[in-house]
Design a protein around this motif. Structure first.
Motif, PDB file in Angstrom:
ATOM      1  N   ILE A   9     -25.356 -73.375 -11.781  1.00 27.72           N
ATOM      2  CA  ILE A   9     -25.149 -71.942 -11.582  1.00 27.72           C
ATOM      3  C   ILE A   9     -25.271 -71.219 -12.918  1.00 27.72           C
ATOM      4  O   ILE A   9     -25.932 -70.184 -13.025  1.00 27.72           O
ATOM      5  CB  ILE A   9     -23.787 -71.666 -10.920  1.00 27.72           C
ATOM      6  N   ARG A  10     -24.671 -71.782 -13.946  1.00 23.96           N
ATOM      7  CA  ARG A  10     -24.746 -71.204 -15.289  1.00 23.96           C
ATOM      8  C   ARG A  10     -26.204 -71.094 -15.744  1.00 23.96           C
ATOM      9  O   ARG A  10     -26.624 -70.077 -16.288  1.00 23.96           O
ATOM     10  CB  ARG A  10     -23.942 -72.084 -16.242  1.00 23.96           C
ATOM     11  N   ASP A  11     -26.978 -72.143 -15.511  1.00 27.46           N
ATOM     12  CA  ASP A  11     -28.393 -72.136 -15.901  1.00 27.46           C
ATOM     13  C   ASP A  11     -29.179 -71.084 -15.127  1.00 27.46           C
ATOM     14  O   ASP A  11     -30.032 -70.392 -15.690  1.00 27.46           O
ATOM     15  CB  ASP A  11     -29.027 -73.513 -15.696  1.00 27.46           C
ATOM     16  N   ARG A  12     -28.882 -70.925 -13.835  1.00 27.62           N
ATOM     17  CA  ARG A  12     -29.562 -69.907 -13.023  1.00 27.62           C
ATOM     18  C   ARG A  12     -29.226 -68.513 -13.537  1.00 27.62           C
ATOM     19  O   ARG A  12     -30.109 -67.658 -13.665  1.00 27.62           O
ATOM     20  CB  ARG A  12     -29.158 -70.049 -11.551  1.00 27.62           C
ATOM     21  N   ILE A  13     -27.967 -68.295 -13.856  1.00 24.90           N
ATOM     22  CA  ILE A  13     -27.549 -67.000 -14.387  1.00 24.90           C
ATOM     23  C   ILE A  13     -28.246 -66.741 -15.720  1.00 24.90           C
ATOM     24  O   ILE A  13     -28.758 -65.642 -15.956  1.00 24.90           O
ATOM     25  CB  ILE A  13     -26.014 -66.948 -14.540  1.00 24.90           C
ATOM     26  N   LEU A  14     -28.275 -67.737 -16.580  1.00 25.83           N
ATOM     27  CA  LEU A  14     -28.916 -67.576 -17.881  1.00 25.83           C
ATOM     28  C   LEU A  14     -30.395 -67.235 -17.730  1.00 25.83           C
ATOM     29  O   LEU A  14     -30.904 -66.330 -18.400  1.00 25.83           O
ATOM     30  CB  LEU A  14     -28.744 -68.840 -18.717  1.00 25.83           C
ATOM     31  N   ASP A  28     -26.526 -52.996 -23.749  1.00 32.69           N
ATOM     32  CA  ASP A  28     -25.291 -52.907 -24.535  1.00 32.69           C
ATOM     33  C   ASP A  28     -24.072 -53.375 -23.745  1.00 32.69           C
ATOM     34  O   ASP A  28     -23.026 -53.603 -24.324  1.00 32.69           O
ATOM     35  CB  ASP A  28     -25.057 -51.474 -25.004  1.00 32.69           C
ATOM     36  N   ARG A  29     -24.236 -53.467 -22.431  1.00 34.91           N
ATOM     37  CA  ARG A  29     -23.116 -53.839 -21.562  1.00 34.91           C
ATOM     38  C   ARG A  29     -23.501 -55.036 -20.710  1.00 34.91           C
ATOM     39  O   ARG A  29     -24.677 -55.360 -20.568  1.00 34.91           O
ATOM     40  CB  ARG A  29     -22.746 -52.666 -20.653  1.00 34.91           C
ATOM     41  N   LEU A  30     -22.534 -55.680 -20.113  1.00 34.74           N
ATOM     42  CA  LEU A  30     -22.775 -56.844 -19.261  1.00 34.74           C
ATOM     43  C   LEU A  30     -23.279 -56.474 -17.869  1.00 34.74           C
ATOM     44  O   LEU A  30     -23.956 -57.275 -17.226  1.00 34.74           O
ATOM     45  CB  LEU A  30     -21.492 -57.661 -19.100  1.00 34.74           C
ATOM     46  N   GLU A  31     -22.976 -55.278 -17.395  1.00 37.35           N
ATOM     47  CA  GLU A  31     -23.267 -54.927 -16.014  1.00 37.35           C
ATOM     48  C   GLU A  31     -24.741 -55.078 -15.640  1.00 37.35           C
ATOM     49  O   GLU A  31     -25.044 -55.613 -14.566  1.00 37.35           O
ATOM     50  CB  GLU A  31     -22.758 -53.527 -15.691  1.00 37.35           C
ATOM     51  N   PRO A  32     -25.701 -54.631 -16.473  1.00 37.91           N
ATOM     52  CA  PRO A  32     -27.103 -54.830 -16.097  1.00 37.91           C
ATOM     53  C   PRO A  32     -27.478 -56.322 -15.991  1.00 37.91           C
ATOM     54  O   PRO A  32     -28.251 -56.706 -15.116  1.00 37.91           O
ATOM     55  CB  PRO A  32     -27.888 -54.146 -17.217  1.00 37.91           C
ATOM     56  N   LEU A  33     -26.914 -57.134 -16.862  1.00 39.00           N
ATOM     57  CA  LEU A  33     -27.187 -58.576 -16.802  1.00 39.00           C
ATOM     58  C   LEU A  33     -26.550 -59.187 -15.554  1.00 39.00           C
ATOM     59  O   LEU A  33     -27.147 -60.048 -14.905  1.00 39.00           O
ATOM     60  CB  LEU A  33     -26.667 -59.270 -18.057  1.00 39.00           C
ATOM     61  N   LEU A  44     -19.921 -63.625 -15.606  1.00 41.11           N
ATOM     62  CA  LEU A  44     -20.644 -63.885 -16.856  1.00 41.11           C
ATOM     63  C   LEU A  44     -19.659 -64.334 -17.936  1.00 41.11           C
ATOM     64  O   LEU A  44     -19.943 -65.280 -18.684  1.00 41.11           O
ATOM     65  CB  LEU A  44     -21.403 -62.640 -17.308  1.00 41.11           C
ATOM     66  N   ILE A  45     -18.516 -63.666 -18.010  1.00 41.11           N
ATOM     67  CA  ILE A  45     -17.490 -64.044 -18.981  1.00 41.11           C
ATOM     68  C   ILE A  45     -16.959 -65.442 -18.660  1.00 41.11           C
ATOM     69  O   ILE A  45     -16.738 -66.252 -19.562  1.00 41.11           O
ATOM     70  CB  ILE A  45     -16.346 -63.001 -19.006  1.00 41.11           C
ATOM     71  N   TYR A  46     -16.780 -65.745 -17.391  1.00 39.84           N
ATOM     72  CA  TYR A  46     -16.304 -67.073 -16.990  1.00 39.84           C
ATOM     73  C   TYR A  46     -17.257 -68.156 -17.487  1.00 39.84           C
ATOM     74  O   TYR A  46     -16.838 -69.165 -18.037  1.00 39.84           O
ATOM     75  CB  TYR A  46     -16.174 -67.139 -15.460  1.00 39.84           C
ATOM     76  N   HIS A  47     -18.559 -67.952 -17.301  1.00 40.08           N
ATOM     77  CA  HIS A  47     -19.534 -68.979 -17.650  1.00 40.08           C
ATOM     78  C   HIS A  47     -19.877 -69.016 -19.135  1.00 40.08           C
ATOM     79  O   HIS A  47     -20.200 -70.081 -19.663  1.00 40.08           O
ATOM     80  CB  HIS A  47     -20.819 -68.797 -16.832  1.00 40.08           C
ATOM     81  N   PHE A  48     -19.825 -67.860 -19.822  1.00 41.78           N
ATOM     82  CA  PHE A  48     -20.306 -67.811 -21.206  1.00 41.78           C
ATOM     83  C   PHE A  48     -19.237 -67.420 -22.220  1.00 41.78           C
ATOM     84  O   PHE A  48     -19.469 -67.559 -23.415  1.00 41.78           O
ATOM     85  CB  PHE A  48     -21.502 -66.853 -21.305  1.00 41.78           C
TER      86      PHE A  48
END
Length: 92
Positions: A9-14, A28-33, A44-48
């Motif tokens: 899952i982490r790899d897919r997100i990355l 500049d923010r996490l929301e678009p990612l 995202l914070i959980y995985h990275f």
């Protein structure tokens, strides 16, 4: 007992975050990612751990850089803004 992190899952997100950054630049923010990867900023914070850790991941050389990180790094051109961000974050 807590859940175990799932590397696939982490790899897919990355992969999705790198694709988004290559198409649209680094946000500049996490929301678009999070939107691009079909998850939430919290996940995202959980995985990275942090936004900077997520942005460093394709750079390799930090944390548990994986084959996915190496593959993502090879997709970046020499003048990529992601490479410049890696330099700024100390990740190249």
């Amino acid at each position: 007992m807590g859940r175990h992190k799932q590397p696939e899952i982490r790899d897919r997100i990355l992969d999705a975050c790198v694709d988004h950054a290559l198409r649209h630049g680094l946000p500049d923010r996490l929301e678009p990612l999070a939107a691009a990867s079909g998850t939430s900023a919290r996940m995202l914070i959980y995985h990275f751990g942090t936004r900077d850790a997520l942005l460093r991941e394709p750079c390799g050389g930090h944390g548990d850089a994986s084959a996915t990180s190496s593959a993502n790094w090879s997709r970046l051109g020499p003048t990529s803004p992601i490479r410049a961000r890696c330099d700024a974050l100390g990740g190249s």
